[in-house]
Design an enzyme around this catalytic site. Structure first.
Site, PDB file in Angstrom:
ATOM      1  N   ASP A 212       0.782  -1.020  -0.011  1.00  0.00           N
ATOM      2  CA  ASP A 212       0.136  -0.212  -0.274  1.00  0.00           C
ATOM      3  C   ASP A 212       0.753   0.899  -0.189  1.00  0.00           C
ATOM      4  O   ASP A 212       1.987   0.898   0.929  1.00  0.00           O
ATOM      5  CB  ASP A 212      -1.191   0.078   1.442  1.00  0.00           C
ATOM      6  CG  ASP A 212      -2.289   0.689   0.830  1.00  0.00           C
ATOM      7  OD1 ASP A 212      -2.017   1.909   0.050  1.00  0.00           O
ATOM      8  OD2 ASP A 212      -2.768   1.446   2.291  1.00  0.00           O
TER       9      ASP A 212
ATOM     10  N   ASP B  65      -2.309   5.611  -5.272  1.00  0.00           N
ATOM     11  CA  ASP B  65      -2.201   4.827  -4.370  1.00  0.00           C
ATOM     12  C   ASP B  65      -2.493   2.954  -4.616  1.00  0.00           C
ATOM     13  O   ASP B  65      -3.663   2.845  -5.059  1.00  0.00           O
ATOM     14  CB  ASP B  65      -3.923   5.643  -3.503  1.00  0.00           C
ATOM     15  CG  ASP B  65      -4.167   4.677  -1.928  1.00  0.00           C
ATOM     16  OD1 ASP B  65      -3.143   3.708  -1.747  1.00  0.00           O
ATOM     17  OD2 ASP B  65      -4.885   4.696  -1.610  1.00  0.00           O
TER      18      ASP B  65
END
Length: 450
Positions: free
Chosen positions: A100, A331
């Protein structure tokens, strides 16, 4: 309708924190000549994915409460490639973890953790859906506890992770660091996927979730203890030659009932991953914020996400709406592109037949065989098209068992100073993104069609 696999996660510090990030036009240069990036020192294949966590889109409101070949790992995929995973070894124990770029903590669920539902009632550990029994700190000869502090993450939908912190040896794809601070939560309200047991956060230290209190209800910006995330530690320890990592996320095959999709790309530490590249590339500054005012600053900047300015979104009819915006984060922990409301509305109207907005979910649904309009993102004056295959996503089935689909570019809210937007996996499938944590720059390189 079954929408659980569409959910996305925004990891933030405790809900009581008082940081305040304000959207702005960056005073840094709009674009730079693309950096010359060598082959990676460590290449880690991504070999599976798992279902997305609960909506990062809805949880963006939480952000507004804050101011504050070697060396390459293969990534994997499961459940319609909703989340990218790789193996991480901590204290000699190996787990599957989420990759992430939109959060900063490395955490693993603790062995003998207690599971709760979202209303706070105890449940069996199976209910939380972790992919293992958890990290056994007692079985690690290198683990050192961090006393009198707590690890605490809260989610807007009621999910939470809370517990202790410690230091241990962490390895990802051959890149090894020692004395890495990690979260080892032993209390969890978690809608797990049965695959991952934690997360590897790659964003800045301002988003880490350590607090100088043992009482999670008292976690706030006043007792927040930022620390170096995994890759930042690697750079400081000299474990990697160059202060940047690259991410190449492959789109997966939508195979009904498939639980795993292999070879979904790479995370490359210290250079570029082994994928075919186009000549189009640009290096742009990451937006920073003043720690005291929340305004753009070149002298006392604090960095949180990999945030960039978007020059334009281009699609049929895009000249009729304002399509430039800033405070957009790249992201890997979000499936969708989340763009300003007017952009999402105008673009989704160009599908044939048109995508329709479902008021209950806030998502644009579309015929799974619809004609996809062209869509590109301009960063630093360079144009990066998004493949049509990324713009229609399988959303599971409706109550009658019929397959339903949503579009890959969705409504991220009004284009106002207090909002944040996301270029997620829909965009990242088409580029290699290289994150330089020393110069605070982001290089985006177009991939050849695959």
């Amino acid at each position: 309708m079954v929408l659980a696999s569409l959910s996305v996660l925004l990891l933030v510090c405790a809900a009581t924190a008082e940081f305040n990030i304000v959207r702005h036009v960056s005073h840094a240069p709009r674009s730079l000549e693309p950096a010359v990036i060598p082959e990676a020192q460590f290449v880690v294949p991504i070999t599976s994915t798992a279902p997305r966590r609960k909506s990062k889109k809805s949880n963006l409101e939480s952000l507004r409460a804050f101011a504050a070949p070697n060396n390459t790992a293969v990534l994997e995929g499961a459940d319609f490639d909703q989340e990218y995973l790789t193996e991480v070894t901590v204290g000699g124990q190996t787990f599957t973890a989420i990759v992430d770029t939109g959060s900063s903590d490395t955490w693993l669920i603790n062995k003998d953790f207690k599971c709760f539902n979202l209303t706070g009632f105890p449940e069996s550990t199976e209910t939380c859906g972790f992919g293992s029994a958890g990290f056994d700190t007692n079985a690690s000869s290198t683990f050192q506890s961090f006393p009198k502090v707590s690890f605490n993450i809260s989610y807007g939908d009621g999910e939470f992770l809370s517990g202790g912190l410690g230091f241990d040896t962490v390895s990802v794809g051959g890149l090894t660091v020692t004395q890495q601070e990690i979260g080892v939560p032993d209390l969890a309200a978690w809608n797990g996927d049965g695959v991952n047991s934690g997360l590897i956060g790659l964003a800045y230290s301002g988003l880490t979730s350590a607090f100088n209190t043992t009482d999670p209800t008292k976690a706030s910006s006043k007792n927040h203890i930022p620390y170096d995330p995994f890759f930042f530690t690697a750079v400081k320890q000299g474990a990697v030659s160059n202060p940047f990592f690259s991410l190449a996320l492959n789109r997966g095959a939508l195979v009904v009932n498939a639980t795993e999709d292999l070879n979904l790309g790479f995370i490359a530490f210290g250079g570029m991953p082994p994928v075919d590249l186009d000549k189009t590339a640009v290096t742009v500054p990451v937006q920073g914020y003043s720690a005291s005012t929340g305004e753009p600053s070149s002298t006392d900047a604090v960095f949180f996400y990999y945030t960039v300015d978007v020059d334009a979104y281009t699609f049929p009819g895009s000249t009729k709406v304002a399509t430039s915006n800033n405070n957009t984060i790249l992201d890997s922990g979000t499936t969708l592109n989340l763009v300003p409301t007017k952009v999402a509305k105008a673009y989704n109207a160009q599908f044939v037949p048109k995508a329709t907005l479902d008021r209950d979910s806030g998502l644009y649904f579309v015929d799974c065989n619809a004609t996809v309009p062209a869509f590109s993102v301009t960063l630093g004056g360079k144009v990066f098209p998004i493949d049509a295959r990324d713009q229609i996503l399988d959303a599971g089935t409706d109550d009658d068992g019929n397959t339903v689909c949503i579009t890959g570019t969705q409504d991220g809210g009004a284009d106002t100073p207090d909002n944040v937007f996301i270029l997620g996996d829909v965009f990242l499938h088409n580029v290699v993104s290289t994150f330089n944590i020393q110069t605070n720059e982001l290089t985006v390189t177009r991939r050849k069609k695959y």
